[in-house]
Write a protein that holds these residues in place. Structure first.
Motif, PDB file in Angstrom:
ATOM      1  N   GLN A 103     -36.868  31.588 -24.954  1.00  5.64           N
ATOM      2  CA  GLN A 103     -37.447  31.132 -23.454  1.00  5.64           C
ATOM      3  C   GLN A 103     -36.511  31.841 -22.373  1.00  5.64           C
ATOM      4  N   LEU A 104     -37.172  32.171 -21.328  1.00  2.00           N
ATOM      5  CA  LEU A 104     -36.318  32.971 -20.299  1.00  2.00           C
ATOM      6  C   LEU A 104     -36.749  31.883 -19.089  1.00  2.00           C
ATOM      7  N   GLY A 105     -35.859  32.393 -18.113  1.00  4.74           N
ATOM      8  CA  GLY A 105     -36.234  31.571 -16.731  1.00  4.74           C
ATOM      9  C   GLY A 105     -35.821  30.006 -16.827  1.00  4.74           C
ATOM     10  N   ILE A 137     -41.521  43.516 -18.240  1.00  3.49           N
ATOM     11  CA  ILE A 137     -41.908  42.538 -17.184  1.00  3.49           C
ATOM     12  C   ILE A 137     -41.237  41.246 -17.230  1.00  3.49           C
ATOM     13  N   THR A 138     -40.531  41.045 -18.206  1.00  4.18           N
ATOM     14  CA  THR A 138     -39.911  39.695 -18.298  1.00  4.18           C
ATOM     15  C   THR A 138     -38.977  39.396 -17.309  1.00  4.18           C
ATOM     16  N   PRO A 139     -38.238  40.612 -16.761  1.00  2.00           N
ATOM     17  CA  PRO A 139     -37.232  40.246 -15.764  1.00  2.00           C
ATOM     18  C   PRO A 139     -37.923  39.563 -14.532  1.00  2.00           C
ATOM     19  N   HIS A 140     -38.978  40.273 -14.187  1.00  2.00           N
ATOM     20  CA  HIS A 140     -39.786  39.997 -13.111  1.00  2.00           C
ATOM     21  C   HIS A 140     -40.356  38.417 -12.982  1.00  2.00           C
ATOM     22  N   LEU A 141     -40.994  38.318 -14.419  1.00  2.00           N
ATOM     23  CA  LEU A 141     -41.607  37.158 -14.526  1.00  2.00           C
ATOM     24  C   LEU A 141     -40.862  35.892 -14.335  1.00  2.00           C
ATOM     25  N   ALA A 142     -39.440  36.017 -15.261  1.00  2.00           N
ATOM     26  CA  ALA A 142     -38.527  34.810 -15.176  1.00  2.00           C
ATOM     27  C   ALA A 142     -38.022  34.406 -14.030  1.00  2.00           C
ATOM     28  N   ARG A 143     -38.473  35.188 -13.007  1.00  2.00           N
ATOM     29  CA  ARG A 143     -37.654  34.911 -11.353  1.00  2.00           C
ATOM     30  C   ARG A 143     -38.697  33.677 -11.060  1.00  2.00           C
ATOM     31  N   ARG A 144     -40.070  33.341 -11.501  1.00  2.00           N
ATOM     32  CA  ARG A 144     -40.569  32.288 -10.983  1.00  2.00           C
ATOM     33  C   ARG A 144     -41.237  31.321 -12.145  1.00  2.00           C
TER      34      ARG A 144
END
Length: 115
Positions: free
Chosen positions: A23-25, A48-55
């Motif tokens: 899990q991230l974020g 893409i996970t660094p971008h997705l984990a922001r939200r």
């Protein structure tokens, strides 16, 4: 950490297989399940996970017999892969999720959406 590393995740036993997930974020963010393609693993989403984990609360599941998950003795089918993903969702007590999948993971996501 905002990428999957195959370190520090967790395992869930489903039937006779151990399913690996990370899990991230933020834990209180909306849940996003990532389902990778055949012969892949969760790290295939790391672009893409660094971008997705922001939200999102990003949850990557290594499919049965791939990545860090074990195969177990049952035949590998889309129905089994769907069942596995649904068991991870139940285990995490997620009431609502968004799904992203590609290739085999996309088929599993479509099956889940249809059911």
């Amino acid at each position: 950490m905002t990428v999957f590393t195959h370190r520090g995740g967790e395992y869930l036993t489903v039937d006779d297989a151990s399913l690996y997930y990370e899990q991230l974020g933020a834990a209180d963010a909306p849940a996003l399940i990532l389902l990778h393609g055949g012969l892949g693993h969760i790290e295939s989403f790391n672009a893409i996970t660094p971008h997705l984990a922001r939200r999102w609360r990003v949850i990557g599941i290594d499919s049965r017999g791939q990545g860090m998950s074990t195969l177990g003795g049952a035949p590998l089918t889309y129905a089994r892969m769907q069942h596995d993903a649904e068991r991870v969702i139940d285990h995490l007590a997620l009431e609502r999720v968004t799904l992203i999948g590609h290739s085999d993971g996309g088929i599993v996501a479509l099956r889940m959406a249809a059911s």
